[in-house]
Design a protein around this motif. Structure first.
Motif, PDB file in Angstrom:
ATOM      1  N   UNK A 263       4.113  14.207 -12.616  1.00  0.00           N
ATOM      2  CA  UNK A 263       3.847  15.494 -11.991  1.00  0.00           C
ATOM      3  C   UNK A 263       2.536  16.031 -12.558  1.00  0.00           C
ATOM      4  N   UNK A 264       1.533  16.185 -11.697  1.00  0.00           N
ATOM      5  CA  UNK A 264       0.225  16.682 -12.143  1.00  0.00           C
ATOM      6  C   UNK A 264      -0.112  17.960 -11.380  1.00  0.00           C
ATOM      7  N   UNK A 265      -0.357  19.023 -12.148  1.00  0.00           N
ATOM      8  CA  UNK A 265      -0.771  20.310 -11.599  1.00  0.00           C
ATOM      9  C   UNK A 265       0.205  20.819 -10.536  1.00  0.00           C
ATOM     10  N   UNK A 266       1.493  20.643 -10.782  1.00  0.00           N
ATOM     11  CA  UNK A 266       2.520  21.119  -9.856  1.00  0.00           C
ATOM     12  C   UNK A 266       3.028  22.491 -10.303  1.00  0.00           C
ATOM     13  N   UNK A 267       3.559  23.243  -9.349  1.00  0.00           N
ATOM     14  CA  UNK A 267       4.097  24.567  -9.630  1.00  0.00           C
ATOM     15  C   UNK A 267       5.612  24.552  -9.427  1.00  0.00           C
ATOM     16  N   UNK A 268       6.342  25.054 -10.444  1.00  0.00           N
ATOM     17  CA  UNK A 268       7.802  25.085 -10.384  1.00  0.00           C
ATOM     18  C   UNK A 268       8.317  26.520 -10.470  1.00  0.00           C
ATOM     19  N   UNK A 269       7.590  27.469  -9.927  1.00  0.00           N
ATOM     20  CA  UNK A 269       7.977  28.880 -10.022  1.00  0.00           C
ATOM     21  C   UNK A 269       9.358  29.096  -9.397  1.00  0.00           C
ATOM     22  N   UNK A 270      10.288  29.580 -10.205  1.00  0.00           N
ATOM     23  CA  UNK A 270      11.635  29.942  -9.752  1.00  0.00           C
ATOM     24  C   UNK A 270      12.390  28.755  -9.141  1.00  0.00           C
ATOM     25  N   UNK A 271      12.003  27.528  -9.503  1.00  0.00           N
ATOM     26  CA  UNK A 271      12.718  26.344  -9.021  1.00  0.00           C
ATOM     27  C   UNK A 271      13.986  26.138  -9.845  1.00  0.00           C
ATOM     28  N   UNK A 272      14.982  25.475  -9.247  1.00  0.00           N
ATOM     29  CA  UNK A 272      16.251  25.233  -9.928  1.00  0.00           C
ATOM     30  C   UNK A 272      16.621  23.765  -9.814  1.00  0.00           C
ATOM     31  N   UNK A 273      16.938  23.161 -10.974  1.00  0.00           N
ATOM     32  CA  UNK A 273      17.375  21.766 -11.035  1.00  0.00           C
ATOM     33  C   UNK A 273      18.754  21.752 -11.692  1.00  0.00           C
ATOM     34  N   UNK A 274      19.757  21.318 -10.951  1.00  0.00           N
ATOM     35  CA  UNK A 274      21.124  21.316 -11.449  1.00  0.00           C
ATOM     36  C   UNK A 274      21.675  19.894 -11.423  1.00  0.00           C
ATOM     37  N   UNK A 275      22.058  19.384 -12.592  1.00  0.00           N
ATOM     38  CA  UNK A 275      22.619  18.044 -12.680  1.00  0.00           C
ATOM     39  C   UNK A 275      21.665  16.939 -12.280  1.00  0.00           C
ATOM     40  N   UNK A 276      20.381  17.166 -12.423  1.00  0.00           N
ATOM     41  CA  UNK A 276      19.376  16.182 -11.990  1.00  0.00           C
ATOM     42  C   UNK A 276      19.020  15.210 -13.113  1.00  0.00           C
ATOM     43  N   UNK A 277      18.574  14.019 -12.726  1.00  0.00           N
ATOM     44  CA  UNK A 277      18.067  13.027 -13.673  1.00  0.00           C
ATOM     45  C   UNK A 277      16.555  12.964 -13.538  1.00  0.00           C
ATOM     46  N   UNK A 278      15.872  13.279 -14.629  1.00  0.00           N
ATOM     47  CA  UNK A 278      14.405  13.303 -14.626  1.00  0.00           C
ATOM     48  C   UNK A 278      13.906  12.376 -15.740  1.00  0.00           C
ATOM     49  N   UNK A 279      14.690  11.360 -16.038  1.00  0.00           N
ATOM     50  CA  UNK A 279      14.443  10.472 -17.184  1.00  0.00           C
ATOM     51  C   UNK A 279      13.082   9.796 -17.068  1.00  0.00           C
ATOM     52  N   UNK A 280      12.316   9.861 -18.171  1.00  0.00           N
ATOM     53  CA  UNK A 280      11.055   9.141 -18.267  1.00  0.00           C
ATOM     54  C   UNK A 280       9.894   9.742 -17.512  1.00  0.00           C
TER      55      UNK A 280
END
Length: 206
Positions: free
Chosen positions: A77-94
């Motif tokens: 993820x390069x120069x991305x915006x996550x304003x008020x984003x929600x991640x529930x039970x997600x896998x973001x490994x590595x």
């Protein structure tokens, strides 16, 4: 600039999605592998059970999006915006985050182990019940951030600014209290014992 743990190179992509509007899209069940997303808007998009494998996101706007049980495996993820984003039970490994913004990000549960968030501005982000083992959080700017009941075993925290952060219930066994800024951080009694031991104190019953 953030780097992947152990110098692992960024995965190559084979297809590109560029300058598209995926606002309010339902991405549930979709699978994307080795895709480069360039300047894509995913504002208020939702996903359940989607998979993004070794994808690269550049200038993607995840603002107010909601992701449930979705996998972002070994992504960049390069120069991305996550304003008020929600991640529930997600896998973001590595996955690696470079130059992103995280205002009001909410992460609940899931596995974020081995992620690189080096130097990230996490000041208003909230992580609750997340597995973040061996994550690279060195130099993060987490003033006022929340890390409640987070598994930070083996995480890199050198130079992290956790001033005023809520760390209660999290595994702080890999934290060197002399190599991070912790003024006003909230911890529980068990964590206080761990930190005192790391400072060389012998903790005895009263």
């Amino acid at each position: 600039m953030a780097e992947r743990l152990h110098g692992v190179p960024r995965p190559e992509t084979v297809t590109t999605v560029s300058h598209e509007d995926w606002d309010v899209e339902d991405l549930s069940g979709q699978r994307h592998e080795h895709v480069a997303f360039d300047d894509v808007s995913m504002i208020e998009a939702v996903s359940t059970g989607a998979v993004f494998y070794e994808c690269t996101f550049r200038n993607v706007r995840f603002n107010a999006s909601e992701h449930n049980d979705t996998a972002f495996l070994n992504c960049t993820f390069k120069r991305c915006s996550f304003f008020d984003a929600a991640f529930t039970g997600c896998k973001v490994v590595g996955s690696m985050f470079d130059g992103c913004t995280f205002d009001l990000l909410k992460v609940t549960g899931g596995d974020w182990s081995l992620v690189s968030l080096r130097g990230a501005p996490l000041g208003s982000a909230t992580f609750t019940g997340v597995r973040m083992r061996e994550a690279d959080l060195s130099g993060v700017r987490g003033e006022g951030a929340t890390f409640r009941d987070v598994d930070l075993g083996g995480a890199l925290l050198h130079g992290a600014d956790l001033t005023g952060a809520d760390l209660r219930g999290s595994d702080l066994s890999s934290l060197d209290p002399l190599a991070a800024r912790l003024k006003g951080a909230k911890i529980d009694t068990l964590q206080a014992t761990v930190i005192a031991s790391a400072l060389g104190f012998e903790v005895l019953p009263s």
